[in-house]
Design a protein around this motif. Structure first.
Motif, PDB file in Angstrom:
ATOM      1  N   ALA A 187     -22.503  10.974  54.129  1.00 60.44           N
ATOM      2  CA  ALA A 187     -22.824  10.322  53.052  1.00 60.44           C
ATOM      3  C   ALA A 187     -23.693  11.462  52.204  1.00 60.44           C
ATOM      4  N   ARG A 188     -23.798  11.074  50.830  1.00 59.71           N
ATOM      5  CA  ARG A 188     -24.386  12.134  49.984  1.00 59.71           C
ATOM      6  C   ARG A 188     -25.444  11.614  48.792  1.00 59.71           C
ATOM      7  N   ASP A 189     -26.447  12.236  48.952  1.00 65.13           N
ATOM      8  CA  ASP A 189     -27.476  11.716  47.814  1.00 65.13           C
ATOM      9  C   ASP A 189     -27.909  12.704  46.667  1.00 65.13           C
ATOM     10  N   ASN A 190     -27.068  12.538  45.671  1.00 64.67           N
ATOM     11  CA  ASN A 190     -27.043  13.373  44.639  1.00 64.67           C
ATOM     12  C   ASN A 190     -28.512  13.739  44.088  1.00 64.67           C
ATOM     13  N   ASN A 232     -18.088  19.628  44.374  1.00 59.82           N
ATOM     14  CA  ASN A 232     -17.102  18.705  44.501  1.00 59.82           C
ATOM     15  C   ASN A 232     -16.975  18.228  46.031  1.00 59.82           C
ATOM     16  N   TYR A 233     -16.946  19.501  46.749  1.00 59.23           N
ATOM     17  CA  TYR A 233     -16.841  19.255  48.273  1.00 59.23           C
ATOM     18  C   TYR A 233     -17.916  19.516  49.057  1.00 59.23           C
ATOM     19  N   MET A 234     -18.585  18.818  49.954  1.00 54.32           N
ATOM     20  CA  MET A 234     -19.354  19.092  50.810  1.00 54.32           C
ATOM     21  C   MET A 234     -18.904  18.641  52.221  1.00 54.32           C
ATOM     22  N   GLY A 235     -19.082  19.376  53.224  1.00 59.67           N
ATOM     23  CA  GLY A 235     -18.559  18.982  54.625  1.00 59.67           C
ATOM     24  C   GLY A 235     -19.578  19.403  55.735  1.00 59.67           C
ATOM     25  N   TRP A 236     -19.443  18.993  56.844  1.00 62.22           N
ATOM     26  CA  TRP A 236     -20.021  19.368  58.153  1.00 62.22           C
ATOM     27  C   TRP A 236     -18.960  19.976  59.022  1.00 62.22           C
ATOM     28  N   TYR A 237     -19.187  21.173  59.918  1.00 65.37           N
ATOM     29  CA  TYR A 237     -18.522  21.527  60.747  1.00 65.37           C
ATOM     30  C   TYR A 237     -19.488  21.707  61.852  1.00 65.37           C
ATOM     31  N   ARG A 238     -18.711  22.002  63.216  1.00 63.79           N
ATOM     32  CA  ARG A 238     -19.431  22.237  64.083  1.00 63.79           C
ATOM     33  C   ARG A 238     -18.834  23.559  65.152  1.00 63.79           C
ATOM     34  N   GLN A 239     -19.592  24.078  65.872  1.00 63.70           N
ATOM     35  CA  GLN A 239     -19.131  24.967  66.891  1.00 63.70           C
ATOM     36  C   GLN A 239     -19.727  25.045  68.218  1.00 63.70           C
ATOM     37  N   ALA A 240     -19.086  24.773  69.258  1.00 67.61           N
ATOM     38  CA  ALA A 240     -19.509  24.352  70.558  1.00 67.61           C
ATOM     39  C   ALA A 240     -19.439  26.084  71.204  1.00 67.61           C
ATOM     40  N   PRO A 241     -20.134  26.005  72.384  1.00 64.65           N
ATOM     41  CA  PRO A 241     -20.058  27.610  73.104  1.00 64.65           C
ATOM     42  C   PRO A 241     -18.720  27.845  73.692  1.00 64.65           C
ATOM     43  N   VAL A 245     -23.492  23.356  67.676  1.00 65.26           N
ATOM     44  CA  VAL A 245     -24.184  23.559  66.553  1.00 65.26           C
ATOM     45  C   VAL A 245     -23.315  23.178  65.158  1.00 65.26           C
ATOM     46  N   TYR A 246     -24.329  22.532  64.532  1.00 66.19           N
ATOM     47  CA  TYR A 246     -23.584  21.826  63.519  1.00 66.19           C
ATOM     48  C   TYR A 246     -23.964  22.636  62.052  1.00 66.19           C
ATOM     49  N   TYR A 247     -22.785  23.033  61.206  1.00 64.84           N
ATOM     50  CA  TYR A 247     -23.126  23.516  59.873  1.00 64.84           C
ATOM     51  C   TYR A 247     -22.620  22.753  58.757  1.00 64.84           C
ATOM     52  N   CYS A 248     -23.557  22.959  57.774  1.00 62.03           N
ATOM     53  CA  CYS A 248     -23.289  22.194  56.480  1.00 62.03           C
ATOM     54  C   CYS A 248     -22.312  23.255  55.593  1.00 62.03           C
ATOM     55  N   ASN A 249     -21.536  22.746  54.868  1.00 53.89           N
ATOM     56  CA  ASN A 249     -20.640  23.539  54.255  1.00 53.89           C
ATOM     57  C   ASN A 249     -20.539  23.005  52.653  1.00 53.89           C
ATOM     58  N   ALA A 250     -20.508  24.036  51.796  1.00 50.62           N
ATOM     59  CA  ALA A 250     -20.216  23.590  50.357  1.00 50.62           C
ATOM     60  C   ALA A 250     -19.291  24.540  49.645  1.00 50.62           C
ATOM     61  N   ILE A 251     -18.349  23.825  48.851  1.00 49.62           N
ATOM     62  CA  ILE A 251     -17.496  24.771  48.186  1.00 49.62           C
ATOM     63  C   ILE A 251     -17.689  24.572  46.481  1.00 49.62           C
TER      64      ILE A 251
END
Length: 115
Positions: free
Chosen positions: A70-73, A32-41, A92-98
């Protein structure tokens, strides 16, 4: 178990664009949930954007109007289209899924915005 692999990062000049991709090891149609997060130095990881299976999206205020998720199932892929990039988007950009109340993360992809 879900494995996520990000790609598409790199060095870009201010005002430029990049598209990040996150490919999942299996079907994402049930995630259901997919996202992007990021972490700077020197900073904590922060939320950037998410998209639900129904297509509902949300963004952190600092990227609204510049980024699009956007998502392409069919391709088991989530994208982050980034435009009008600023030096402060460097991270650094991270993909996340729950899935089933478990958090899954990719290994991250570096985005550097600099002239």
């Amino acid at each position: 178990q879900v494995q996520l692999v990000e790609s598409g990062g790199g060095l870009v000049q201010p005002g430029g664009s990049l598209r990040l991709s996150c490919v999942a090891s299996g079907s994402i149609s049930s995630i259901n949930y997919m996202g992007w997060y990021r972490q700077a130095p020197g900073k904590e990881r922060e939320f950037v954007a998410f998209i639900t299976v129904g297509g509902h999206t949300n963004y952190v205020d600092s990227v609204k109007g510049r980024f699009a998720i956007a998502r392409d199932n069919a391709k088991n892929t989530v994208y982050l289209q980034m435009g009008s990039l600023k030096p402060e988007d460097t991270a650094v950009y991270y993909c996340n899924a729950i899935l089933s109340s478990k958090n899954y993360w990719g290994q991250g992809t570096q985005v550097t915005v600099s002239s």
